[in-house]
Design a protein around this motif. Sequence first.
Motif, PDB file in Angstrom:
ATOM      1  N   LEU A  53       0.843  -1.180   0.000  1.00 54.96           N
ATOM      2  CA  LEU A  53       0.000   0.000   0.000  1.00 54.96           C
ATOM      3  C   LEU A  53       0.886   1.240   0.000  1.00 54.96           C
ATOM      4  CD1 LEU A  53      -2.469  -1.223   2.759  1.00 54.96           C
ATOM      5  CD2 LEU A  53      -2.910  -1.189   0.305  1.00 54.96           C
ATOM      6  N   ARG A  54       0.474   2.290  -0.695  1.00 60.53           N
ATOM      7  CA  ARG A  54       1.285   3.482  -0.826  1.00 60.53           C
ATOM      8  C   ARG A  54       1.004   4.441   0.340  1.00 60.53           C
ATOM      9  NH1 ARG A  54       4.250   5.553  -5.187  1.00 60.53           N
ATOM     10  NH2 ARG A  54       4.083   3.391  -5.912  1.00 60.53           N
ATOM     11  N   GLY A  55       2.064   4.868   1.029  1.00 56.11           N
ATOM     12  CA  GLY A  55       1.897   5.827   2.116  1.00 56.11           C
ATOM     13  C   GLY A  55       3.048   5.780   3.101  1.00 56.11           C
ATOM     14  N   ARG A  56       3.114   6.815   3.972  1.00 52.59           N
ATOM     15  CA  ARG A  56       4.206   6.940   4.929  1.00 52.59           C
ATOM     16  C   ARG A  56       3.830   6.443   6.325  1.00 52.59           C
ATOM     17  NH1 ARG A  56       8.094  10.501   2.845  1.00 52.59           N
ATOM     18  NH2 ARG A  56       7.426  11.531   0.922  1.00 52.59           N
ATOM     19  N   TRP A  57       2.582   6.640   6.744  1.00 51.61           N
ATOM     20  CA  TRP A  57       2.156   6.241   8.084  1.00 51.61           C
ATOM     21  C   TRP A  57       1.602   4.824   8.035  1.00 51.61           C
ATOM     22  CZ3 TRP A  57       2.913   9.438  12.258  1.00 51.61           C
ATOM     23  CH2 TRP A  57       3.302  10.744  11.957  1.00 51.61           C
TER      24      TRP A  57
END
Length: 615
Positions: free
Chosen positions: A462-466
């Motif tokens: 999944l794309r994202g930082r958190w």
Amino acid sequence: MPWTPHPTAPIIRLDAGPRAPVLQIFHGKPHALAFLADGSLVVGMSRGLTVHDPSAPTPPRAAIDVGGKVEWMVAHPDGESVVAAVSDPRARAVVRAWPATARVVTLLRPSSHEGHFCGGLSPDGAQLVWLNSDPSPVLSTVDALTGATLRELELPPEFGRAVTLAVRSDGAVYLTGEYVNIIHPDGRREPRLDSPFYMRPQPLFADERGGMICSHGHRFVVAGGLFESAGRVHARSGGGTVSYDRARITFHDSLDPVQVWDVASERVIFRAEMERAIGSIPGWHGQSAAASASHVAAIDHADASITIWPIDQPDAPVATMTGYSQGVQRLMFHGAGLTVHTCQPANTLNAVIELDRTTGAAQMLARDHVHDIARTRDGQRLLVLRGDRPLEPVAIDLFDAAGAVVETLSVQKGAGELALAPDDAMWGVVSHTYPAGHRQDPTCHAQWRPFGASKWTKTLKLRGRWQCIALADTAAAVAVEEEVTVVAFAKGKTLLTTKLPKRVARIAISRDGAWVGVACFDALRLIRVATGAVVELAVDLPGERTGAIALCFQDDAWLFVAHASGAITQHRVPSGEQAAALFGHTDAVRALAWADGALWSGSEDGTILRWGDLG
């Protein structure tokens, strides 16, 4: 040796009360030190004050409840008392305490929980001057015996950034805005345009000739009516504590040596390195060293112990006070044992301690750069997520009960966290990779597998930082940015995908996989997996100003939420209604667990608590 000896952790039985802790592990976390005129050492810590004989400091002579965590403390010029800024989840206060009689007087109550306390005593001890920055800076002077307000002066917004101040014998206050200002008792503000504003010095001590010593050891004298630099106490000087008689200033913080500056002779009379603390900055408050005419004491930020030396023997400490803790961010129970991940940052110092909950016997795992841990309930398997170098793949070590590495797995380059199913059958990890050039969001990899398996049962990208992960006996819950996904272990079927209004900071899933608790940046939420229904939880906490940072289910009955203020809220499932607020910690609660029929919590205040009957 995989496990190394560690000082015994004190286990303290507490008086049982409604919705109160019944057991405490560790004394707490020390924050500030001061010496009295009789040579007694006062330790200001996360759970009040203790008083010690520096030659034989254990056990303490006395313990004094001052209403919370000591954030700042100075010895009063009378040599018999200390003035301390304290806080708990409900309020802040500044108190004056006389250790010999246990008398405590509240001098003031700041209206806000926000910010570091900035204050100082007049040289004669008659007045306390402090900076109230809520909502705009006001310099207040109060009587140091009664707390009566003597005067208040509104200041420009730039002074809201001040960290320390110094009070001259004539009542003038040195305070840094854009420049150092001298603020006179009649309210006149004298900006010193000759001051070394580019350093933004933070005044700590004003001498009789108008010169000053700042909190990082910068010294300034007045020559021809102008400030001139007199150099530094030492290139590595930090913090700063003024002795009750203003004869000595002691410098020390987590990266710098312990140094004592003699005011009369203008020289360093004591210097000791505390090299183990290098790189250790796990969120300390207050003044971490102090000196009397005969002794020096300092907090070792590597393990929260306190070292005491004769002032003329920096190479020969006479005592070390243990039983304190840096704080706890993960609790894993196994039989009579407890494995904790301390609040030590992921650097060259070890951070995993195994405790015997009956005796307090402790040992530390010989493994550094630890990001997270998980341990099975039989104690036979310990997972450690660690990364030795930035931008290199993160590894997971699987240790056996003896501390020997059985297996090592490489995951992605960005560290995340571990998760363990309640039945110990499945474990998982989230980590992430960055695209070339770091111009797009990283890709989160959420993976899980049974113990003994040679490959991952499932990998979500999944794309994202958190990112965060939690496991039930039958499913995994993964949050990346605002999106929450629940996947069944059987056949990898997706049971739920929902997007929330704000980013998810923490996540928990009930053991049966029916409920997901989510701490978002805007609110707490409870999600029913079967239907996707979302309930927003209302939180009622006096003085609360911070978010939730840990969650824990107790079957399908309760959701417990830990807050950065130190409070814990108890919510009913499925309604989300708050049934109670639990107050026992004085700093951020980073770990919650339900074990042996009770709630356990670990905090940055250095303690682990077992709670009694919660209804």
